[in-house]
Scaffold this motif. Structure first.
Motif, PDB file in Angstrom:
ATOM      1  N   SER A   1       9.601   2.691  -5.115  1.00  0.00           N
ATOM      2  CA  SER A   1       9.028   4.084  -5.196  1.00  0.00           C
ATOM      3  C   SER A   1       7.663   3.876  -5.912  1.00  0.00           C
ATOM      4  O   SER A   1       7.474   2.885  -6.928  1.00  0.00           O
ATOM      5  CB  SER A   1       9.759   4.962  -6.099  1.00  0.00           C
ATOM      6  OG  SER A   1      10.242   4.560  -7.307  1.00  0.00           O
ATOM      7  N   CYS A   2       6.754   4.528  -5.387  1.00  0.00           N
ATOM      8  CA  CYS A   2       5.222   4.368  -6.099  1.00  0.00           C
ATOM      9  C   CYS A   2       5.365   4.717  -7.578  1.00  0.00           C
ATOM     10  O   CYS A   2       5.726   5.923  -7.901  1.00  0.00           O
ATOM     11  CB  CYS A   2       4.384   5.140  -5.038  1.00  0.00           C
ATOM     12  SG  CYS A   2       2.505   5.224  -5.737  1.00  0.00           S
ATOM     13  N   THR A   3       4.387   3.924  -8.156  1.00  0.00           N
ATOM     14  CA  THR A   3       4.207   4.315  -9.769  1.00  0.00           C
ATOM     15  C   THR A   3       3.465   5.239 -10.134  1.00  0.00           C
ATOM     16  O   THR A   3       3.733   5.660 -10.920  1.00  0.00           O
ATOM     17  CB  THR A   3       3.914   2.895 -10.405  1.00  0.00           C
ATOM     18  OG1 THR A   3       2.738   2.437  -9.885  1.00  0.00           O
ATOM     19  CG2 THR A   3       4.685   1.715 -10.196  1.00  0.00           C
ATOM     20  N   ASN A   4       2.716   5.420  -9.303  1.00  0.00           N
ATOM     21  CA  ASN A   4       1.739   6.643  -9.043  1.00  0.00           C
ATOM     22  C   ASN A   4       2.254   8.082  -8.915  1.00  0.00           C
ATOM     23  O   ASN A   4       2.414   9.000  -9.582  1.00  0.00           O
ATOM     24  CB  ASN A   4       0.390   6.259  -8.584  1.00  0.00           C
ATOM     25  CG  ASN A   4      -0.419   7.147  -8.831  1.00  0.00           C
ATOM     26  OD1 ASN A   4      -0.723   7.916  -9.849  1.00  0.00           O
ATOM     27  ND2 ASN A   4      -1.456   7.570  -7.798  1.00  0.00           N
ATOM     28  N   CYS A   5       2.844   8.043  -7.441  1.00  0.00           N
ATOM     29  CA  CYS A   5       3.044   9.462  -6.893  1.00  0.00           C
ATOM     30  C   CYS A   5       4.588   9.335  -6.632  1.00  0.00           C
ATOM     31  O   CYS A   5       4.994  10.635  -6.134  1.00  0.00           O
ATOM     32  CB  CYS A   5       2.341   9.545  -5.671  1.00  0.00           C
ATOM     33  SG  CYS A   5       2.727   8.551  -4.374  1.00  0.00           S
ATOM     34  N   ASN A   6       5.422   8.438  -6.922  1.00  0.00           N
ATOM     35  CA  ASN A   6       6.902   8.561  -6.588  1.00  0.00           C
ATOM     36  C   ASN A   6       7.130   8.199  -5.235  1.00  0.00           C
ATOM     37  O   ASN A   6       8.375   8.548  -4.839  1.00  0.00           O
ATOM     38  CB  ASN A   6       7.366   9.746  -7.298  1.00  0.00           C
ATOM     39  CG  ASN A   6       7.580   9.542  -8.694  1.00  0.00           C
ATOM     40  OD1 ASN A   6       7.720   8.260  -9.239  1.00  0.00           O
ATOM     41  ND2 ASN A   6       7.480  10.432  -9.614  1.00  0.00           N
TER      42      ASN A   6
ATOM     43  N   PRO B   1       0.831  -1.205   0.096  1.00  0.00           N
ATOM     44  CA  PRO B   1       0.009   0.061  -0.024  1.00  0.00           C
ATOM     45  C   PRO B   1       0.908   1.326  -0.033  1.00  0.00           C
ATOM     46  O   PRO B   1       1.880   1.342   0.713  1.00  0.00           O
ATOM     47  CB  PRO B   1      -0.940  -0.118   1.407  1.00  0.00           C
ATOM     48  CG  PRO B   1       0.146  -0.946   2.342  1.00  0.00           C
ATOM     49  CD  PRO B   1       0.822  -1.786   1.289  1.00  0.00           C
ATOM     50  N   CYS B   2       0.361   2.205  -0.680  1.00  0.00           N
ATOM     51  CA  CYS B   2       1.224   3.409  -0.695  1.00  0.00           C
ATOM     52  C   CYS B   2       0.421   4.186   0.204  1.00  0.00           C
ATOM     53  O   CYS B   2      -0.802   4.355   0.166  1.00  0.00           O
ATOM     54  CB  CYS B   2       1.111   4.188  -2.200  1.00  0.00           C
ATOM     55  SG  CYS B   2       1.954   5.801  -2.174  1.00  0.00           S
ATOM     56  N   GLU B   3       1.123   5.204   0.982  1.00  0.00           N
ATOM     57  CA  GLU B   3       0.728   5.879   1.941  1.00  0.00           C
ATOM     58  C   GLU B   3       0.118   7.293   1.402  1.00  0.00           C
ATOM     59  O   GLU B   3      -0.719   8.020   2.364  1.00  0.00           O
ATOM     60  CB  GLU B   3       1.740   6.054   3.259  1.00  0.00           C
ATOM     61  CG  GLU B   3       1.970   4.881   3.961  1.00  0.00           C
ATOM     62  CD  GLU B   3       2.728   5.027   4.901  1.00  0.00           C
ATOM     63  OE1 GLU B   3       3.208   6.185   5.202  1.00  0.00           O
ATOM     64  OE2 GLU B   3       2.976   4.110   5.774  1.00  0.00           O
ATOM     65  N   GLN B   4       0.539   7.580   0.437  1.00  0.00           N
ATOM     66  CA  GLN B   4      -0.011   8.865  -0.032  1.00  0.00           C
ATOM     67  C   GLN B   4      -1.212   8.822  -0.932  1.00  0.00           C
ATOM     68  O   GLN B   4      -1.982   9.596  -1.368  1.00  0.00           O
ATOM     69  CB  GLN B   4       1.156   9.521  -0.943  1.00  0.00           C
ATOM     70  CG  GLN B   4       2.237   9.811  -0.260  1.00  0.00           C
ATOM     71  CD  GLN B   4       2.274  10.954   0.880  1.00  0.00           C
ATOM     72  OE1 GLN B   4       1.609  11.991   0.552  1.00  0.00           O
ATOM     73  NE2 GLN B   4       2.392  10.844   2.193  1.00  0.00           N
ATOM     74  N   CYS B   5      -1.111   7.652  -1.877  1.00  0.00           N
ATOM     75  CA  CYS B   5      -2.440   7.481  -2.821  1.00  0.00           C
ATOM     76  C   CYS B   5      -2.908   5.969  -2.766  1.00  0.00           C
ATOM     77  O   CYS B   5      -2.210   5.195  -1.848  1.00  0.00           O
ATOM     78  CB  CYS B   5      -1.904   7.893  -4.305  1.00  0.00           C
ATOM     79  SG  CYS B   5      -0.450   6.473  -4.839  1.00  0.00           S
ATOM     80  N   ASN B   6      -3.719   5.456  -3.250  1.00  0.00           N
ATOM     81  CA  ASN B   6      -4.251   4.457  -3.436  1.00  0.00           C
ATOM     82  C   ASN B   6      -3.804   3.240  -4.166  1.00  0.00           C
ATOM     83  O   ASN B   6      -4.105   2.101  -4.262  1.00  0.00           O
ATOM     84  CB  ASN B   6      -5.717   4.452  -3.806  1.00  0.00           C
ATOM     85  CG  ASN B   6      -6.631   4.983  -2.496  1.00  0.00           C
ATOM     86  OD1 ASN B   6      -6.280   4.864  -1.407  1.00  0.00           O
ATOM     87  ND2 ASN B   6      -7.780   5.733  -2.929  1.00  0.00           N
ATOM     88  N   ASN B   7      -2.619   3.864  -4.734  1.00  0.00           N
ATOM     89  CA  ASN B   7      -1.916   2.864  -5.906  1.00  0.00           C
ATOM     90  C   ASN B   7      -1.200   1.695  -4.814  1.00  0.00           C
ATOM     91  O   ASN B   7      -1.157   1.820  -3.780  1.00  0.00           O
ATOM     92  CB  ASN B   7      -0.939   3.482  -6.552  1.00  0.00           C
ATOM     93  CG  ASN B   7      -0.113   2.826  -7.652  1.00  0.00           C
ATOM     94  OD1 ASN B   7      -0.760   1.859  -7.848  1.00  0.00           O
ATOM     95  ND2 ASN B   7       1.348   2.987  -7.690  1.00  0.00           N
ATOM     96  N   ASP B   8      -0.997   0.534  -5.636  1.00  0.00           N
ATOM     97  CA  ASP B   8      -0.333  -0.676  -4.714  1.00  0.00           C
ATOM     98  C   ASP B   8       0.791  -1.301  -5.384  1.00  0.00           C
ATOM     99  O   ASP B   8       1.126  -2.442  -5.064  1.00  0.00           O
ATOM    100  CB  ASP B   8      -1.348  -1.562  -4.336  1.00  0.00           C
ATOM    101  CG  ASP B   8      -1.928  -2.276  -5.444  1.00  0.00           C
ATOM    102  OD1 ASP B   8      -1.808  -1.977  -6.599  1.00  0.00           O
ATOM    103  OD2 ASP B   8      -2.826  -3.362  -5.063  1.00  0.00           O
TER     104      ASP B   8
HETATM  105 ZN   LIG Z   1       1.522   6.474  -4.277  1.00  0.00          ZN
END
Ligand SMILES: [Zn+2]
Length: 340
Positions: A54-59, A17-24
């Protein structure tokens, strides 16, 4: 020590889980920190291996402590495949193989030295720790060269180099620099040893190594001249001319060319026309035509036809050279130039 960094791209990881967005989904980057010695692209060995997710969505980068350690380990294992890590040891392998090669050379040298000490030959070069032979010397006079001059009925006669050094590597430098070729390098006094005595000296580390010249060469330089050895010369000028020729055989070595100049000059001053022609040829090669003509003139007067031919040939390109004057001078001394 200096460090370099090498980055690897790993496969994406899902279900974190990403803490900033819902991306996983996360990108995986592996970093190898390595030690290098001379060149950054020649790693010696790796120091640390770490991964960054690093998150693929929000880095957003996941803190390592937020990942379960077993998961972290399995991600690491996936990124740092052995064929990526192995090149990090290239420098180490390189240094080890150099060390191995150096040991091999040392071993070879020792084997040859042992063989040579059992069957000494004229012109063997001895690398001597003179301190072990004569304890009455200063520490700066420790190392010197020896050269075998004769082997008779098991008695080996040697002459010593006139130069002594603090370091044994200076002896190699003397050989490489062509100094040992000069007869004056060695003292005249001969020292005799039996085979047993030589072996004792070797066992005592007084003899460090023995080198046997191949084709009169050691470390790439001429050390003995086969022409000059055991040959009687009608004059010193003749001897110098011969030595100059010997140096010219390996004239690609700069110090040899200098020595050739030296010997041809001595021969020329001694009045030998052959030596004068040889010296002139060196000057022609160096485009020093006036000096060449000076010596060609001297040789020509003595009736050296090569000198006459070279003089006439190069007079044409020299400023202030008077060919007619030269020819009339020769004719006045009685030469018939039409014979040539
Ligand atoms: Zn993210």
């Amino acid at each position: 020590m200096e460090y370099g960094y090498f980055t690897l791209k790993g496969k994406q990881v899902d279900n974190l889980p990403c803490e900033q967005c819902n991306n996983d989904t996360f990108n995986v980057k592996g970093i190898i920190k390595y030690v290098f010695v001379f060149l950054e692209y020649l790693p010696v060995f790796p120091v640390t291996k770490s991964v960054i997710l690093s998150c693929t969505n929000c880095n957003e980068i996941i803190d390592r402590t937020a990942i379960e350690s077993s998961l972290y380990k399995s991600i690491k294992k996936n990124v740092f495949k052995f064929y990526f890590v192995l090149p990090m040891y290239v420098g180490l392998l390189f240094f080890l193989s150099l060390l191995g090669y150096w040991q091999y050379l040392k071993h070879e040298e020792n084997t040859l030295t042992k063989a040579y000490i059992h069957s000494p030959q004229k012109n063997d070069f001895y690398f001597i720790n003179y301190e072990k032979i004569n304890d009455n010397i200063r520490p700066t006079q420790k190392y010197r060269l020896g050269k075998v001059v004769s082997v008779n009925d098991g008695l080996i006669s040697m002459i010593y180099g006139g130069f002594t050094y603090t370091r044994s590597s200076s002896l190699i430098r003397d050989v490489q620099g062509g100094m040992t070729y000069d007869a004056r390098y060695f003292n005249h006094k001969e020292h005799s040893f039996t085979l047993d005595e030589l072996q004792n000296l070797y066992a005592d580390n007084a003899i460090l190594a023995i080198k046997r010249p191949k084709n009169n060469r050691l470390y790439g330089n001429v050390v003995i001249d086969s022409i000059s050895i055991n040959r009687k010369y009608s004059s010193i000028a003749e001897m110098h001319n011969d030595r100059g020729l010997a140096f010219m055989r390996y004239s690609h070595i700069a110090s040899n060319l200098e020595n050739a100049y030296k010997h041809f000059s001595l021969s020329s001053e001694g009045g030998l026309s052959k030596g004068q022609v040889n010296l002139s040829k060196l000057y022609i090669g160096a485009s020093d035509i006036n000096k060449a003509l000076y010596w060609l003139d001297k040789a020509a007067i003595q009736g050296n036809y090569e000198a006459i031919r070279l003089y006439i040939e190069h007079c044409n390109v020299a400023d202030g050279c008077d060919k007619k004057l030269f020819i009339s001078k020769l004719e006045m001394t009685g030469f018939d130039l039409s014979l040539n």
